[in-house]
Design a protein around this motif. Structure first.
Motif: not given
Length: 551
Positions: A133-141, A360-372
């Motif tokens: 949801k807020v990043g990538v899921a990493i479980d294993s190699l 890193h420059t944040n994206s305009r829509d990050e207060a609403l969702a992950l950036p497009t």
């Protein structure tokens, strides 16, 4: 230090004229202050400059590095342009990484989902509803291999925002490099690995402070021998600022945490000049342009003095505060999100004028969702326009000599040092965290800032003033709900097809190393190579170290 206070000083006559004018055109406020409550004078003149100005600020690339850590700064090469990215599956994030690299990004920055950040696999009940949801899921190699598919790790610098399980994700990165034929000594990048700010501001901790500090010094020692080009920690003021601190508190608490890591490494038997050159920092950039630029300059000077004078470091590389900057997520508004493009531009410019090494420059829509993709591209283009079209990168430290900026730099340094002195009275940052001192100071600052917004003493355009009837935002990025089940099935397939006996053996050896004082990193590297999962490795350490449940 004022050079003159004579009644005949030209400024005094000017002040008299101002009083007459102010009767007709009153100033907007009785007093003006920065976000850190530093008073702002009506006018700054040479009287505000220190008599030892040149000695105090030095020259670029020379101690105390007020003006930058490199002699030519951006005249040689621009800062590293990173866009923080990570969502859903490793495959989706890999596509975003390759898109951004194609658009001219020069470094990767990985966001991990919450289960990964706190050491749970995607099929753990604790991960329910949070996978990808807020990043990538990493479980294993297997996930890490897919994340960096077709991305040559000997050509790209990677920053990973991971803390409590930093040792595990770093081990996976090493293993992916080896599978690509890239030796560990050729890998470049940074792991955040800053656990103290998790207790202070962010909350994604696993273990209590003491074993957490041991994991960090184990990483220092391992990387000193095996990954000489990798930054072993990114001491982070970013999240401290996001939690509501002032600019002064951000500098003070970050540097105090940095001192705690140096102390822990020395106590573990490492020589300061062996590990200090690989320490890195991570700061926020907010809207108050001049205060932010001065903050970066003050932090650089403070760290140089501390490393040289307090710790006796002899290698000039140990004195240099190298830092990444991210624009302020907490400054972004859901209302009129296009306004965020302007905010991010100002913030990015302050970081560049302050001498950042990476941005890193944040994206305009990050207060609403992950950036497009479109929003992420605009954010990257913001950096590229600053670099290539504005001219600000053509001379070094262009704000130096500004009576206002130099005065702010001095004042931020003075007030931040006062905080550090108070933290020393607690016995250092670890003890101050355990007693809740920094947390209380941040809460007070956040409360005062919110009061100023609610009273409209501070204007936030589009939120508490200049408002519009809001439109519906239909073009936001949504993470597919089916991803969680797909990730669970992939992780279970890894478990079903690996050599379980090899996994059990590696986890047993890790447990034994954790019980002793052995460096755990070689055992974690061995475990990830046989596809032990993040959760399995973290659970071994949970059982040996315990879990931190907060204050």
């Amino acid at each position: 230090m004022n050079r003159s206070s004579s009644d005949h000083h030209p400024k005094n006559k000017w002040e008299e004229d101002v009083k007459k004018t102010s009767q007709r055109f009153p100033e907007r406020k009785e007093t003006f202050h920065t976000s850190s409550d530093i008073p702002i004078d009506r006018l700054y003149t040479p009287d505000n400059m220190d008599e030892d100005y040149i000695e105090e600020i030095g020259f670029p690339g020379q101690y105390p590095y007020t003006r930058g850590i490199q002699p030519t700064m951006y005249r040689s090469r621009y800062w590293t342009m990173r866009q923080y990215a990570g969502f859903g599956s490793a495959e989706e994030t890999n596509r975003r990484f390759r898109y951004l690299l194609k658009q001219g990004q020069t470094g990767l920055s990985v966001a991990f989902d919450l289960p990964t950040q706190i050491g749970y696999d995607s099929d753990d009940p604790m991960a329910d509803g949070e996978v990808g949801k807020v990043g990538v899921a990493i479980d294993s190699l297997k996930d890490m291999e897919q994340l960096f598919d077709q991305i040559p790790l000997d050509q790209v610098s990677t920053s990973m925002t991971i803390n409590a399980p930093a040792s595990i994700l770093l081990a996976m990165y090493i293993a992916v490099g080896e599978k690509q034929g890239v030796a560990p000594e050729k890998l470049t990048g940074t792991i955040q690995n800053d656990i103290l700010k998790e207790y202070i501001a962010r909350g994604t901790y696993i273990y209590p402070p003491k074993p957490s500090m041991r994991l960090i010094t184990d990483i220092f020692g391992y990387c000193q021998e095996n990954l000489p080009k990798f930054n072993t920690i990114s001491i982070s003021g970013y999240h401290i600022r996001e939690a509501g601190s002032t600019a002064v508190q951000e500098v003070a608490f970050t540097i105090a945490n940095g001192m705690a890591y140096v102390d822990a490494a020395i106590e573990a038997g490492l020589e300061v000049d062996q590990f200090a050159p690989r320490l890195a920092f991570f700061f926020n950039a907010h809207n108050e342009f001049f205060e932010e630029a001065a903050k970066f300059r003050a932090a650089r000077r403070m760290w140089a003095k501390i490393m040289k004078e307090h710790y006796g470091a002899e290698n000039p590389k140990s004195w240099k505060l190298r830092f990444h900057t991210q624009t302020g997520g907490s400054t972004l508004t859901a209302q009129q999100p296009d306004n965020n493009i302007v905010r991010v531009t100002l913030q990015a410019l302050s970081a560049v004028m302050g001498g950042t090494q990476s941005l890193h420059t944040n994206s305009r829509d990050e207060a609403l969702a992950l950036p497009t993709e479109d929003s992420a591209r605009i954010a990257l283009r913001t950096q590229q326009i600053i670099a290539n079209e504005s001219g600000v990168a053509d001379t070094i430290d262009p704000l130096a000599g500004s009576y206002y900026v130099e005065s702010l730099t001095d004042q931020i340094e003075k007030e931040a040092n006062a905080y550090i002195d108070r933290i020393k009275e607690f016995g250092g940052a670890v003890q101050a965290v355990e007693e809740g001192y920094m947390q209380r100071e941040i809460h007070k600052a956040a409360y005062e800032a919110q009061k100023r917004i609610e009273s409209k003493e501070d204007i936030v355009v589009g939120m508490n003033e200049f408002k519009l009837e809001e439109e519906i935002h239909a073009d936001l990025l949504r993470v597919d709900e089916a991803l969680e089940q797909a990730q669970i099935e992939k992780t279970q397939q890894v478990r079903n097809t690996r050599d379980q006996q090899a996994v059990d053996q590696c986890l047993s050896e890790l447990r034994e190393a954790a019980r002793k004082s052995d460096n755990v990193m070689p055992h974690i590297v061995s475990a990830v190579k046989v596809y032990a999962t993040v959760g399995e490795i973290a659970n071994v350490l949970r059982e040996e170290f315990g879990e931190y449940t907060g204050m």
